[in-house]
Every structure is written in C-alpha cells, then in structure tokens.
Scaffold this motif. Sequence first.
Motif, PDB file in Angstrom:
ATOM      1  N   ASN A 131       0.863  -1.171   0.000  1.00  0.00           N
ATOM      2  CA  ASN A 131       0.000   0.000   0.000  1.00  0.00           C
ATOM      3  C   ASN A 131       0.907   1.231   0.000  1.00  0.00           C
ATOM      4  N   PRO A 132       0.690   2.181  -0.923  1.00  0.00           N
ATOM      5  CA  PRO A 132       1.580   3.352  -0.989  1.00  0.00           C
ATOM      6  C   PRO A 132       1.594   4.195   0.286  1.00  0.00           C
ATOM      7  N   ASP A 133       0.592   4.043   1.140  1.00  0.00           N
ATOM      8  CA  ASP A 133       0.528   4.800   2.387  1.00  0.00           C
ATOM      9  C   ASP A 133       1.205   4.083   3.553  1.00  0.00           C
ATOM     10  N   PRO A 135       4.743   3.357   4.654  1.00  0.00           N
ATOM     11  CA  PRO A 135       6.192   3.509   4.489  1.00  0.00           C
ATOM     12  C   PRO A 135       7.016   2.420   5.175  1.00  0.00           C
ATOM     13  N   ALA A 136       6.506   1.834   6.260  1.00  0.00           N
ATOM     14  CA  ALA A 136       7.272   0.783   6.946  1.00  0.00           C
ATOM     15  C   ALA A 136       7.481  -0.424   6.033  1.00  0.00           C
ATOM     16  N   SER A 137       6.463  -0.782   5.240  1.00  0.00           N
ATOM     17  CA  SER A 137       6.612  -1.921   4.319  1.00  0.00           C
ATOM     18  C   SER A 137       7.536  -1.582   3.157  1.00  0.00           C
ATOM     19  N   ILE A 138       7.526  -0.329   2.721  1.00  0.00           N
ATOM     20  CA  ILE A 138       8.478   0.096   1.681  1.00  0.00           C
ATOM     21  C   ILE A 138       9.899  -0.046   2.221  1.00  0.00           C
ATOM     22  N   PHE A 139      10.112   0.382   3.447  1.00  0.00           N
ATOM     23  CA  PHE A 139      11.417   0.270   4.091  1.00  0.00           C
ATOM     24  C   PHE A 139      11.867  -1.194   4.154  1.00  0.00           C
ATOM     25  N   VAL A 140      10.963  -2.082   4.581  1.00  0.00           N
ATOM     26  CA  VAL A 140      11.299  -3.506   4.682  1.00  0.00           C
ATOM     27  C   VAL A 140      11.641  -4.063   3.309  1.00  0.00           C
ATOM     28  N   ALA A 141      10.856  -3.735   2.287  1.00  0.00           N
ATOM     29  CA  ALA A 141      11.137  -4.231   0.935  1.00  0.00           C
ATOM     30  C   ALA A 141      12.526  -3.798   0.479  1.00  0.00           C
ATOM     31  N   ARG A 142      12.856  -2.543   0.677  1.00  0.00           N
ATOM     32  CA  ARG A 142      14.180  -2.041   0.271  1.00  0.00           C
ATOM     33  C   ARG A 142      15.305  -2.726   1.052  1.00  0.00           C
ATOM     34  N   LYS A 143      15.117  -2.900   2.349  1.00  0.00           N
ATOM     35  CA  LYS A 143      16.137  -3.567   3.175  1.00  0.00           C
ATOM     36  C   LYS A 143      16.289  -5.045   2.796  1.00  0.00           C
ATOM     37  N   ASN A 155      -6.906  -5.306  -5.714  1.00  0.00           N
ATOM     38  CA  ASN A 155      -8.023  -5.160  -4.782  1.00  0.00           C
ATOM     39  C   ASN A 155      -8.631  -3.762  -4.870  1.00  0.00           C
ATOM     40  N   GLU A 156      -8.730  -3.278  -6.105  1.00  0.00           N
ATOM     41  CA  GLU A 156      -9.368  -1.997  -6.415  1.00  0.00           C
ATOM     42  C   GLU A 156      -8.617  -0.788  -5.863  1.00  0.00           C
ATOM     43  N   LYS A 157      -7.353  -0.955  -5.482  1.00  0.00           N
ATOM     44  CA  LYS A 157      -6.554   0.138  -4.936  1.00  0.00           C
ATOM     45  C   LYS A 157      -5.221   0.222  -5.665  1.00  0.00           C
ATOM     46  N   ASP A 158      -4.669   1.429  -5.735  1.00  0.00           N
ATOM     47  CA  ASP A 158      -3.309   1.563  -6.225  1.00  0.00           C
ATOM     48  C   ASP A 158      -2.383   0.822  -5.274  1.00  0.00           C
ATOM     49  N   THR A 159      -1.509  -0.006  -5.839  1.00  0.00           N
ATOM     50  CA  THR A 159      -0.606  -0.836  -5.049  1.00  0.00           C
ATOM     51  C   THR A 159       0.778  -0.805  -5.680  1.00  0.00           C
TER      52      THR A 159
END
Length: 177
Positions: A131-133, A135-143, A155-159
């Motif tokens: 979910n673009p909102d 940031p903790a998951s973005i951080f984990v993905a990058r790490k 699921n009908e949302k920007d992802t």
Amino acid sequence: MLKSERLIFRPYTRDDLDFYASLWGNPEVVRYIGKGKVKTFQEAKSSMENWLFPQYKEGIGLYAMALKSSHQLIGHAGLVNQEIDGENQLEIGYWLHPNYWGNGFAKEASILFKNYGLYELRSDKLISLINPDHPASIFVARKTGLSYEKTVKFNEKDTLVYSIVQGQVSIKQREID
C-alpha cells in the motif's frame, strides 16, 4: 520448519485458529492488507481451511511466526501466489501483531523468505505488494533487496509492486543476509 536468528516459522495448524483469527480481526494489522477489512472468526476459519492450508502442498503459504526463545506466536510470513496484470507471481508477505512492530522482525522474516524463494524454490522473481501509504513496508522491501517496479490496481486500490529477480542479488545484499 524454517528458522532465522530470532524466529521460527512452521505451518499453521487448526490449533492456531484463535491466533490466526485474532490477526484477521485486528484493524491495525489488516489496515494495509488486501482491502483493509477485518474478518469475522468464521471468515478467518474459512480462509485458513480453503486458502491457507492448500498452499502448503506447493511448498508455499503463510507460516506461523514465533519467537525462537519462547515459541510465542507473533505473526506470520511466507510466500503466496498473487495474480498481477494477468501473470502469476510469488509474493513475500508478512503480518505482525502490533505488540511486535518496530523490532526488525518483518525484515528478518522477509529476508528469510526471499532466500527461500530464490534459492530453495528457485523462483525467477519475487514481489511484495505494498500500500503506498505504508512507508514501513516500503522500508522492509528495500532492506530485503527489492526495488520499486511499478504501480498496479490490486483489490481496487493503487498498489506498489516491489520486486527482485534471480541473479539481481548483489554481493553487498548477500552480506546483509
């Protein structure tokens, strides 16, 4: 059973239904998952029986995550099939009970399942749907070594789709693992 430095991962059993349902029933936990809606106990039970358990036959799925020191369940993590733009992809996923957020457990689990997917299952590519909102998951993905690939409707949302392709793991990233 899979193990990391502080965690163990094992297939869920029916005895874990109360814990599994507690994750699904917690609005904080599911806020950024799928459609962001909680499930009732019966919906969680159906999810466990009809979605979770069958995946284990393929060597994938979400595995109960417990502290190695106490075997206390704290969440789950694993690899799940997702259809993105008509293509089947293997996603690294993890959920943690809020009491365990901020301790590096998501990163630890994500790295373990990245390595399992790339080196044990020999997957060509792994993704994380974020979910673009969140940031903790973005951080984990990058790490974990994943990079932004694209934004899709899921699921009908920007992802956000973060991904890693077999052979793209750098020497530096292997040292982190």
